[in-house]
Scaffold this motif. Structure first.
Motif, PDB file in Angstrom:
ATOM      1  N   MET B  34       0.861  -1.188   0.000  1.00  0.00           N
ATOM      2  CA  MET B  34       0.000   0.000   0.000  1.00  0.00           C
ATOM      3  C   MET B  34       0.895   1.235   0.000  1.00  0.00           C
ATOM      4  SD  MET B  34      -2.920   1.187   2.767  1.00  0.00           S
ATOM      5  CE  MET B  34      -1.833   1.708   4.086  1.00  0.00           C
ATOM      6  N   THR B  35       0.503   2.234  -0.745  1.00  0.00           N
ATOM      7  CA  THR B  35       1.269   3.482  -0.756  1.00  0.00           C
ATOM      8  C   THR B  35       0.292   4.647  -0.626  1.00  0.00           C
ATOM      9  OG1 THR B  35       2.845   2.479  -2.275  1.00  0.00           O
ATOM     10  CG2 THR B  35       2.953   4.858  -1.993  1.00  0.00           C
ATOM     11  N   THR B  36       0.506   5.481   0.367  1.00  0.00           N
ATOM     12  CA  THR B  36      -0.386   6.638   0.512  1.00  0.00           C
ATOM     13  C   THR B  36       0.270   7.862  -0.126  1.00  0.00           C
ATOM     14  OG1 THR B  36       0.557   7.198   2.646  1.00  0.00           O
ATOM     15  CG2 THR B  36      -1.374   5.772   2.650  1.00  0.00           C
ATOM     16  N   VAL B  37      -0.593   8.805  -0.469  1.00  0.00           N
ATOM     17  CA  VAL B  37      -0.143  10.023  -1.142  1.00  0.00           C
ATOM     18  C   VAL B  37      -0.309  11.183  -0.161  1.00  0.00           C
ATOM     19  CG1 VAL B  37      -0.661  11.603  -3.054  1.00  0.00           C
ATOM     20  CG2 VAL B  37      -0.785   9.131  -3.402  1.00  0.00           C
ATOM     21  N   PRO B  38       0.713  12.028  -0.007  1.00  0.00           N
ATOM     22  CA  PRO B  38       0.603  13.126   0.964  1.00  0.00           C
ATOM     23  C   PRO B  38      -0.504  14.104   0.590  1.00  0.00           C
ATOM     24  CG  PRO B  38       2.626  13.322  -0.356  1.00  0.00           C
ATOM     25  CD  PRO B  38       2.031  11.988  -0.657  1.00  0.00           C
ATOM     26  N   GLY B  39      -1.170  14.623   1.602  1.00  0.00           N
ATOM     27  CA  GLY B  39      -2.217  15.594   1.374  1.00  0.00           C
ATOM     28  C   GLY B  39      -3.480  15.014   0.782  1.00  0.00           C
ATOM     29  N   ALA B  40      -3.637  13.683   0.873  1.00  0.00           N
ATOM     30  CA  ALA B  40      -4.839  13.044   0.352  1.00  0.00           C
ATOM     31  C   ALA B  40      -5.566  12.314   1.463  1.00  0.00           C
ATOM     32  CB  ALA B  40      -4.471  12.064  -0.759  1.00  0.00           C
ATOM     33  N   PHE B 217      -8.277   2.295  -0.964  1.00  0.00           N
ATOM     34  CA  PHE B 217      -7.417   1.113  -0.934  1.00  0.00           C
ATOM     35  C   PHE B 217      -8.337  -0.059  -0.624  1.00  0.00           C
ATOM     36  CE2 PHE B 217      -4.774  -1.978   1.319  1.00  0.00           C
ATOM     37  CZ  PHE B 217      -3.764  -2.159   0.380  1.00  0.00           C
ATOM     38  N   LEU B 218      -8.545  -0.937  -1.602  1.00  0.00           N
ATOM     39  CA  LEU B 218      -9.462  -2.058  -1.415  1.00  0.00           C
ATOM     40  C   LEU B 218      -8.679  -3.294  -0.992  1.00  0.00           C
ATOM     41  CD1 LEU B 218     -11.131  -0.031  -3.131  1.00  0.00           C
ATOM     42  CD2 LEU B 218     -12.328  -2.003  -4.072  1.00  0.00           C
ATOM     43  N   ALA B 225      -7.146  -3.328  -4.917  1.00  0.00           N
ATOM     44  CA  ALA B 225      -7.051  -2.190  -5.839  1.00  0.00           C
ATOM     45  C   ALA B 225      -6.623  -0.970  -5.036  1.00  0.00           C
ATOM     46  CB  ALA B 225      -8.389  -1.922  -6.512  1.00  0.00           C
ATOM     47  N   GLU B 226      -6.011  -0.013  -5.713  1.00  0.00           N
ATOM     48  CA  GLU B 226      -5.499   1.166  -5.042  1.00  0.00           C
ATOM     49  C   GLU B 226      -5.458   2.310  -6.044  1.00  0.00           C
ATOM     50  OE1 GLU B 226      -1.681   2.189  -2.210  1.00  0.00           O
ATOM     51  OE2 GLU B 226      -1.384   0.747  -3.814  1.00  0.00           O
ATOM     52  N   GLY B 227      -5.894   3.488  -5.629  1.00  0.00           N
ATOM     53  CA  GLY B 227      -5.790   4.619  -6.546  1.00  0.00           C
ATOM     54  C   GLY B 227      -6.828   5.682  -6.250  1.00  0.00           C
ATOM     55  N   PRO B 228      -6.907   6.723  -7.104  1.00  0.00           N
ATOM     56  CA  PRO B 228      -7.942   7.747  -6.948  1.00  0.00           C
ATOM     57  C   PRO B 228      -9.329   7.109  -7.040  1.00  0.00           C
ATOM     58  CG  PRO B 228      -6.306   8.405  -8.568  1.00  0.00           C
ATOM     59  CD  PRO B 228      -6.022   6.985  -8.241  1.00  0.00           C
TER      60      PRO B 228
END
Lengths: 301, 248
Positions: B34-40, B217-218, B225-228
Motif C-alpha cells: 500500500m502506498t499513501t499520497v501526501p495531502g490526500a 485502498f481495497l 485495488a489502489e488509486g484515486p
C-alpha cells in the motif's frame, strides 16, 4: 492508653495499615484492567513457593521468600498454559484449578513440615500474626524518638514501609504510562509505550506487595485489600487520581478500625475474647465496599 | 509522480511492502502493498474480516507482522511516532474508565509532555482548542462515560488533533455515530487534508466514499485495488473485493 498502646497496639496497627495500603495501590490498576482476580490468584499461588523457600533456608526472610514466590508464580503460569492447551478447558477454569490446587498443596506442605519452632503454619498463612508483632522496647510515646527503642521494632514494620514506599514511588513516576495503557492500550502502543511490560510491572508490583505483606498479615488481608478499597473508591469519584487517594484512605481506615474492633469489639458485646485482627480488617473493608455501593455518589444505577 | 515513485523518494507518509500478519496460525494479511499520497484522504475498504483494522495496527506497530515492511516518509514508523496520530475503534476501550474528557485529550500530548512534564496552562488551552475544533468545547469536565457514542468519537478525534501529527490513521471513525457527528468529523478531516496532512481511515459505508475520500485502498486479506476514487473505486474492483454482493 499510653505505654501499653505504643507497645502492644501501635506496631500491628501501623503494619496492618501499611500492608493494606501497599496492596490497595496496585489493586486500583488491577481493577481497571479487569484483572482483579490476579491479586487473588497471586496470593494463593505463592504459598507453596514461600513454604518451600522457608523449608530450604529455615528462616522467614524476604529475599528467599520472594524467590520462592516468583518460582511458584512461574510454575503456575506454565501449568495454566499446559492445562489450557492439553485439557481443552477455558482459561478461567484452568486458572481456578491451578490456584486452588497450588494453595492446597502449600497448606499440605506446611502441615507436613515441622515449622512449630517458628510462626509459620496454616493459620499464619491465612491470618498472619498481627497481634504478636509487639514492640517490647517501647516504654511510651517517647520511644518513637529513641533510636535504641526504635531498633527493637518488629522487622515487619520497616519491611512493609519500604514495600509501600517503593510501590508508591513507582506508581507516581510511571503514572502517565500506567493510566494511558490501562485506558487505551492500542493508543499507548501507537505512542511507543511498552504496554506488555507495563502490564507485567503491575502484576509484579502486586506480587511484591502480596509476598511482603503475607508474612505479617496473612493472605486474607492481601486478597481483600487488592479489591475492596479500590472497588469502593471507584464508586466515590470519576477521576483516577482521586480514586487512588480514596482507596488508600479506605485501606487505612479498614486497618485501624478493623484492628480496634477485633481487640475491643467482642468485649463491648460482652464476649470474653478478642477476634482475629486480620479477619476483622478484611471484614471492615468489605463493609466499606457495601456502604459505598449503597451511598457513594458515583455508583451505577 | 506515481505512488511508487513517491515511496522510493521517501515522500510517502505511509508505505507498506509485502506485509503478512497472522493471529496464531490464522493468516489475516498476505503480502499487502500500500502506498499513501501526501495531502490526500484515503479510505481503506473491504468486507468484515478483510484485515482492515489489522493493517492499521500493523502500520503503527501495535500488531507485529510476520514479514514485510512499513515505512513513514521513508523511515520505520517507530522513528516517526511524533508525526503519526491514531484514532482506535471507539469500542476498543472501556468508557467507564474514571477520567474526564479533557484528560483524554491531554493523553494526545504524551510524547510532548513526557513522563513527568508539568501540564501547564498552555497545554490545557491547546487541549481545549482541540475540543472546540470537534464541537465538544462544553464537555471538558465531563466524565467520559456520560458521553454518547458520537461524542466519544469526537473526543477520540480531539485527542488525535492534540498529537499535532502529519499523518492521521483512523479506525472506523463513523461507526455508530449520529449524522451531526459524522458531518463534524468529516469537516475536521477535510480541514486536515486541506492543510496538507494525510488522512487514512478504515471505512464501511461504500455510499459515502466518493463524497468523503480522494483515494481508496481495497483489501480482502490481499490488496485488491489502489488509486484515486474515480479510477480504483469501480464495480469491477468492488466485485473483486467483496465478491458479487455489493450495491453502491
Amino acid at each position: 492508653m499510653g505505654a501499653e498502646f505504643v507497645m502492644l497496639s501501635l506496631p500491628p496497627m501501623v503494619i496492618g495499615a501499611l500492608a493494606a495500603m501497599a496492596c490497595a495501590l496496585p489493586g486500583n490498576f488491577l481493577l481497571l484492567r479487569r484483572e482483579a482476580l490476579i491479586g487473588d490468584a497471586i496470593s494463593h499461588v505463592v504459598l507453596p513457593g514461600i513454604v518451600v523457600a522457608f523449608l530450604l533456608t529455615g528462616m522467614v526472610a524476604t529475599g528467599p521468600m520472594m524467590l520462592g514466590a516468583a518460582g511458584a508464580a512461574l510454575l503456575a503460569a506454565v501449568l495454566i498454559a499446559t492445562i489450557r492447551r492439553f485439557g481443552g478447558v477455558e482459561p478461567g477454569a484452568a486458572m481456578g484449578v491451578v490456584f486452588t490446587t497450588m494453595f492446597a498443596g502449600g497448606v499440605l506442605l506446611l502441615e507436613q513440615s515441622n515449622t512449630a519452632s517458628v510462626h509459620l503454619d496454616v493459620e499464619h498463612a491465612l491470618y498472619g500474626n498481627l497481634e504478636s508483632l509487639i514492640w517490647i522496647d517501647a516504654v511510651g510515646w517517647g520511644s518513637l524518638l529513641d533510636p535504641r527503642a526504635l531498633a527493637g521494632l518488629p522487622p515487619e514494620l520497616p519491611r512493609m514501609a519500604v514495600t509501600f514506599a517503593v510501590v508508591a514511588v513507582l506508581t507516581a513516576l510511571l503514572w502517565r504510562p500506567l493510566k494511558l495503557s490501562t485506558f487505551d492500550a492500542g493508543f499507548a502502543q501507537s505512542l511507543g509505550l511498552p504496554t506488555g511490560a507495563i502490564g507485567l510491572g503491575v502484576t509484579l508490583a502486586a506480587a511484591l506487595c502480596a509476598v511482603a505483606a503475607f508474612d505479617a498479615v496473612g493472605s486474607i488481608i492481601v486478597i481483600a485489600m487488592f479489591i475492596c478499597p479500590p472497588a469502593a473508591a471507584r464508586l466515590m469519584t470519576n477521576r483516577l487520581e482521586r480514586q487512588v487517594a480514596w482507596s488508600l484512605a479506605f485501606a487505612l481506615a479498614s486497618a485501624v478500625l478493623g484492628y480496634v474492633l477485633a481487640g475491643y469489639g467482642p468485649l463491648w458485646l460482652g464476649a470474653p475474647a478478642s477476634v482475629s485482627a486480620a479477619g476483622m480488617i478484611a471484614t471492615v473493608s468489605g463493609m466499606i465496599l457495601a456502604l459505598a455501593a449503597v451511598f457513594a455518589p458515583h455508583r451505577k444505577a | 509522480m506515481s505512488p511508487r515513485d513517491l515511496n522510493d523518494a521517501g515522500l510517502s507518509p505511509l508505505a507498506v511492502r509485502g506485509l503478512t500478519v497472522a493471529y496464531g496460525a490464522q493468516p489475516v494479511l498476505q503480502g499487502v502493498d500500500m502506498t499513501t499520497v501526501p495531502g490526500a484522504m484515503t479510505a481503506i475498504i473491504g468486507p468484515n474480516g478483510a484485515g482492515k483494522s489489522t493493517l492499521l495496527k500493523a502500520c503503527l506497530g501495535v500488531v507485529k507482522p510476520l514479514s514485510g515492511q512499513v515505512s513513514a516518509w521513508g523511515q520505520p514508523t517507530s522513528r516517526q511516532r511524533d508525526r503519526i496520530a491514531y484514532v482506535p475503534q471507539r469500542a476498543s476501550v472501556d468508557w467507564d474508565f474514571p477520567t474526564r474528557v479533557i484528560d483524554v485529550v491531554l493523553m494526545g500530548m504524551y510524547r510532548q509532555l513526557g513522563l513527568l512534564g508539568r501540564v501547564r496552562a498552555r497545554h490545557f488551552k491547546q487541549a481545549q482548542d482541540c475540543l472546540t475544533r470537534v464541537g465538544m468545547q462544553d464537555f471538558a469536565d465531563r466524565q467520559i462515560g456520560q458521553l454518547s457514542g458520537g461524542q466519544q468519537q469526537r473526543v477520540f478525534l480531539a485527542r488525535a488533533l492534540a498529537q499535532e501529527a502529519d499523518l492521521y490513521l483512523l479506525d472506523e471513525p463513523f461507526a455508530g455515530v449520529d449524522a451531526a457527528t459524522e458531518s463534524a468529523i468529516i469537516a475536521v478531516l477535510h480541514g486536515l487534508r486541506d492543510a496538507g496532512k494525510t488522512v487514512v481511515a478504515v471505512h464501511h459505508d461504500l455510499s459515502t466514499v466518493p463524497a468523503y475520500f480522494d483515494r481508496v485502498f481495497l483489501i480482502n486479506r490481499t490488496a485488491q485495488a489502489e488509486g484515486p476514487v474515480d479510477v480504483a473505486f469501480t464495480p469491477e474492483t468492488l466485485q473483486a473485493t467483496y465478491g458479487g454482493r455489493v450495491h453502491v
